[in-house]
Design a protein around this motif. Structure first.
Motif, short mmCIF file in Angstrom:
data_model
loop_
_atom_site.label_atom_id
_atom_site.label_comp_id
_atom_site.label_asym_id
_atom_site.label_seq_id
_atom_site.Cartn_x
_atom_site.Cartn_y
_atom_site.Cartn_z
N ILE A 63 -39.22 -42.54 -23.28
CA ILE A 63 -38.94 -41.30 -22.74
C ILE A 63 -40.05 -40.76 -22.31
CG2 ILE A 63 -39.14 -39.05 -24.28
CD1 ILE A 63 -37.28 -40.05 -26.18
N ALA A 64 -41.28 -41.04 -22.46
CA ALA A 64 -42.43 -40.42 -21.71
C ALA A 64 -42.51 -41.37 -20.06
CB ALA A 64 -43.64 -40.55 -22.30
N ARG A 65 -41.90 -42.26 -19.80
CA ARG A 65 -41.37 -42.31 -18.47
C ARG A 65 -40.59 -42.43 -17.81
NH1 ARG A 65 -42.51 -47.52 -20.91
NH2 ARG A 65 -40.03 -47.84 -21.04
N ARG A 66 -39.54 -42.08 -18.68
CA ARG A 66 -37.73 -41.33 -17.90
C ARG A 66 -38.86 -39.96 -17.95
NH1 ARG A 66 -35.79 -44.13 -22.24
NH2 ARG A 66 -35.26 -42.16 -23.30
N ALA A 67 -39.51 -39.41 -18.56
CA ALA A 67 -39.57 -37.49 -17.97
C ALA A 67 -40.47 -37.75 -16.58
CB ALA A 67 -40.28 -36.87 -19.24
N THR A 68 -41.66 -38.97 -16.58
CA THR A 68 -42.71 -38.90 -15.47
C THR A 68 -41.45 -39.06 -14.57
OG1 THR A 68 -43.70 -39.25 -16.82
CG2 THR A 68 -43.84 -40.23 -14.26
N GLN A 69 -40.47 -39.57 -14.45
CA GLN A 69 -39.35 -40.27 -13.57
C GLN A 69 -38.55 -39.12 -13.36
OE1 GLN A 69 -37.48 -43.67 -14.64
NE2 GLN A 69 -38.64 -45.12 -14.00
N ALA A 70 -38.01 -37.93 -13.94
CA ALA A 70 -37.87 -36.97 -13.92
C ALA A 70 -37.74 -35.87 -13.24
CB ALA A 70 -36.75 -36.38 -14.97
N LYS A 71 -39.52 -35.87 -13.74
CA LYS A 71 -40.56 -34.94 -13.54
C LYS A 71 -40.88 -35.42 -11.02
CE LYS A 71 -44.87 -32.84 -13.59
NZ LYS A 71 -46.11 -32.73 -14.36
N THR A 72 -40.36 -36.65 -11.06
CA THR A 72 -40.95 -37.04 -9.34
C THR A 72 -39.73 -36.38 -8.99
OG1 THR A 72 -42.80 -38.58 -10.12
CG2 THR A 72 -41.26 -39.34 -8.76
N HIS A 73 -38.89 -36.57 -9.09
CA HIS A 73 -36.91 -36.75 -8.26
C HIS A 73 -37.03 -35.10 -8.26
CE1 HIS A 73 -35.64 -40.44 -9.48
NE2 HIS A 73 -36.37 -41.10 -9.50
N LEU A 74 -37.23 -34.56 -9.50
CA LEU A 74 -37.16 -33.05 -9.55
C LEU A 74 -38.19 -32.25 -7.94
CD1 LEU A 74 -36.45 -29.63 -10.25
CD2 LEU A 74 -38.31 -30.14 -11.85
N THR A 75 -39.72 -32.85 -8.34
CA THR A 75 -40.36 -32.13 -6.71
C THR A 75 -39.94 -33.06 -5.82
OG1 THR A 75 -41.78 -34.09 -6.70
CG2 THR A 75 -42.02 -32.14 -8.03
N LYS A 76 -39.30 -33.92 -5.56
CA LYS A 76 -38.43 -34.30 -4.62
C LYS A 76 -37.44 -33.60 -3.78
CE LYS A 76 -40.08 -38.07 -4.91
NZ LYS A 76 -40.05 -40.19 -4.73
N SER A 77 -36.39 -32.71 -5.17
CA SER A 77 -34.82 -32.05 -4.83
C SER A 77 -35.28 -30.81 -3.77
CB SER A 77 -34.49 -32.00 -6.34
OG SER A 77 -35.53 -30.89 -7.07
N ARG A 78 -34.63 -30.24 -2.93
CA ARG A 78 -35.04 -29.05 -2.87
C ARG A 78 -33.43 -28.16 -3.11
NH1 ARG A 78 -31.67 -30.27 2.95
NH2 ARG A 78 -31.87 -28.15 3.33
N LYS A 79 -34.99 -26.88 -3.50
CA LYS A 79 -34.24 -25.83 -3.97
C LYS A 79 -34.42 -24.37 -2.64
CE LYS A 79 -38.13 -27.03 -7.42
NZ LYS A 79 -38.77 -27.48 -6.82
N GLY A 80 -33.13 -23.86 -3.26
CA GLY A 80 -32.38 -22.49 -2.57
C GLY A 80 -31.28 -21.92 -3.52
N THR A 81 -30.91 -21.23 -2.77
CA THR A 81 -29.45 -20.56 -3.30
C THR A 81 -28.24 -21.35 -2.87
OG1 THR A 81 -28.78 -18.80 -1.56
CG2 THR A 81 -31.53 -17.94 -2.81
N ALA A 82 -27.26 -20.70 -3.05
CA ALA A 82 -25.71 -21.61 -2.69
C ALA A 82 -25.69 -21.25 -1.34
CB ALA A 82 -24.88 -20.39 -4.22
N GLN A 83 -25.93 -19.67 -0.68
CA GLN A 83 -25.93 -19.71 0.39
C GLN A 83 -26.63 -20.73 0.67
OE1 GLN A 83 -27.36 -15.72 0.87
NE2 GLN A 83 -24.90 -14.83 1.10
N ASP A 84 -28.15 -21.34 0.46
CA ASP A 84 -28.92 -22.37 1.43
C ASP A 84 -27.80 -23.49 1.24
OD1 ASP A 84 -30.39 -20.48 1.87
OD2 ASP A 84 -31.89 -20.92 -0.49
N LEU A 85 -27.59 -23.76 0.27
CA LEU A 85 -26.34 -25.49 0.18
C LEU A 85 -25.17 -24.93 0.81
CD1 LEU A 85 -25.47 -27.87 -1.57
CD2 LEU A 85 -24.77 -26.43 -3.18
N LEU A 86 -24.17 -24.29 0.89
CA LEU A 86 -23.81 -23.90 2.35
C LEU A 86 -23.88 -24.11 3.73
CD1 LEU A 86 -21.29 -21.07 0.57
CD2 LEU A 86 -20.98 -23.43 0.12
N ALA A 87 -24.86 -23.79 3.63
CA ALA A 87 -25.70 -23.35 5.25
C ALA A 87 -26.43 -25.18 5.27
CB ALA A 87 -27.12 -23.08 5.91
#
Length: 70
Positions: free
Chosen positions: A42-66
């Protein structure tokens, strides 16, 4: 399995030869080890998820559409 490994059936035969107190102790030890392995997984998967989250892009729905529309 390595050369020193025994089959599960052989292991169970050895366990059957133990007295009940030793069997109960063995059960407790195995339960603790399994729980620790699950916690580690579980700790290993949480670390992986946290790593993937920091690599993901953030924004609004308008940003996504753009981004999708180029």
């Amino acid at each position: 399995m390595g050369p020193e490994a025994v089959s599960l059936n052989t292991l169970l035969e050895y366990v059957d030869q133990l007295d009940i107190e030793d069997q109960q102790y063995l059960q407790e030890v195995i339960q603790r080890r399994v729980a620790e392995k699950k916690r580690s997984a579980i700790a290993r998967r949480a670390t992986q998820a946290k790593t993937h989250l920091t690599k993901s892009r953030k924004g609004t729905a308008q940003d996504l559409l753009a981004d999708l529309n180029g």
